[in-house]
Design a protein around this motif. Sequence first.
Motif, mmCIF file in Angstrom:
data_model
loop_
_atom_site.group_PDB
_atom_site.id
_atom_site.type_symbol
_atom_site.label_atom_id
_atom_site.label_comp_id
_atom_site.label_asym_id
_atom_site.label_seq_id
_atom_site.Cartn_x
_atom_site.Cartn_y
_atom_site.Cartn_z
ATOM 1 N N GLN A 27 2.429 1.759 -3.461
ATOM 2 C CA GLN A 27 1.486 2.321 -4.431
ATOM 3 C C GLN A 27 1.283 3.816 -4.203
ATOM 4 O OE1 GLN A 27 -1.838 -0.592 -3.929
ATOM 5 N NE2 GLN A 27 -1.575 -0.919 -6.139
ATOM 6 N N SER A 28 1.241 4.235 -2.955
ATOM 7 C CA SER A 28 1.081 5.666 -2.656
ATOM 8 C C SER A 28 2.274 6.468 -3.161
ATOM 9 C CB SER A 28 0.895 5.870 -1.142
ATOM 10 O OG SER A 28 -0.287 5.248 -0.685
ATOM 11 N N GLU A 29 3.477 5.924 -2.987
ATOM 12 C CA GLU A 29 4.684 6.618 -3.452
ATOM 13 C C GLU A 29 4.709 6.694 -4.975
ATOM 14 O OE1 GLU A 29 8.418 8.568 -3.190
ATOM 15 O OE2 GLU A 29 6.777 8.229 -1.764
ATOM 16 N N GLY A 52 0.809 -1.210 0.000
ATOM 17 C CA GLY A 52 0.000 0.000 0.000
ATOM 18 C C GLY A 52 0.842 1.259 0.000
ATOM 19 N N ARG A 53 1.912 1.266 0.773
ATOM 20 C CA ARG A 53 2.784 2.445 0.818
ATOM 21 C C ARG A 53 3.562 2.596 -0.492
ATOM 22 N NH1 ARG A 53 3.156 0.860 6.612
ATOM 23 N NH2 ARG A 53 2.331 2.638 7.804
ATOM 24 N N ALA A 102 2.124 6.667 -6.921
ATOM 25 C CA ALA A 102 1.077 7.611 -7.317
ATOM 26 C C ALA A 102 1.546 9.060 -7.170
ATOM 27 C CB ALA A 102 -0.183 7.369 -6.482
ATOM 28 N N SER A 103 2.328 9.352 -6.131
ATOM 29 C CA SER A 103 2.832 10.711 -5.946
ATOM 30 C C SER A 103 3.807 11.095 -7.059
ATOM 31 C CB SER A 103 3.503 10.853 -4.573
ATOM 32 O OG SER A 103 4.728 10.136 -4.518
#
Length: 321
Positions: free
Chosen positions: A155-157, A152-153, A159-160
């Motif tokens: 994917q967040s990175e 999850g982390r 996406a940023s």
Amino acid sequence: MAQPTDKGRAMPICVFDIADDGSTTVPSNTDLTGPARYRWWHFDLSDPLLAQWCESHLPEIPAGALLQSETRPRCDSFDGGLILNLRGINMNDGQPAEEMVSIRMWVTDAVVITVRLRRVFAIEDIRQSAQAQMAPPNPAGFISELVTRLTGRVQSEVASIAKLTEFFEADLEDDETPIPNELTQSRRRVIRLRRYLDPQRAALNKLATEALMPPKSQPALRELANRTTMAVEELDALRDRLVAVQDDHDLDVARRQARNSFLLSVGAGIFLPISFLTGLFGVNVGGMPGINSPWAFPILCISMTVLALILVFAIRRMRWI
């Protein structure tokens, strides 16, 4: 929270006996396993006594895997257990996110051993769950929860970075926009993330087929492996998009430099003959025409102006400007 201690032995960051319902107790002994469903040991690699503890409690190969200073994601079976190395986004203060933190693991049906070099926030989340009596009920659940948080982390990175790349691409519409300072840094972020996520994708795909993981957990692990694959593919696309943005900026700079050089060359082509005339008539020797005529200077200026206009007309006819 009290920790089991034994003089001359490694001091774990935490250790829990975890029951089938997720409730936890802190063991009072230093045995590798306990009476509960499984025992979780969590160590820091910098502990000087960790090597001695591993050598006395674990087989040689898993012990060596836990003690490696540099790791890459892997998943290997060994004697009924699982050697698992994973990487996560670095969320430590003052450290770049793309310098991914590693977690080294040795997992059997009765024990989970994790070793960190830098703080891993996904492990800290599980630790807080254990303190709240809501730990993963079995080793397979521990692995699944850890992989879920790490993915999850990631994917967040990713996406940023994708959002920032869209901003860079939008800036290309304005020819006056300078090269963003973050462009080179973003390219480095993509390269560093992909370095570890590509082997992590392979490790997760292999993890989903391991006998230690029950059949009911395998679909979720395959989905996490698929999400990691998607992150790697997105990083590949981002790498190409960032290169294209850099190329566009470099091309724009090259075009501006070529245009400026061309204008300077045209200016030199116009003023070079005029400079020749001024240099020629500036020679301070006898016999120069017009020395005694008051009209000589105006005539010379008009002649040079006419010459300049003729040169401009000729350059335009040749479509240089």
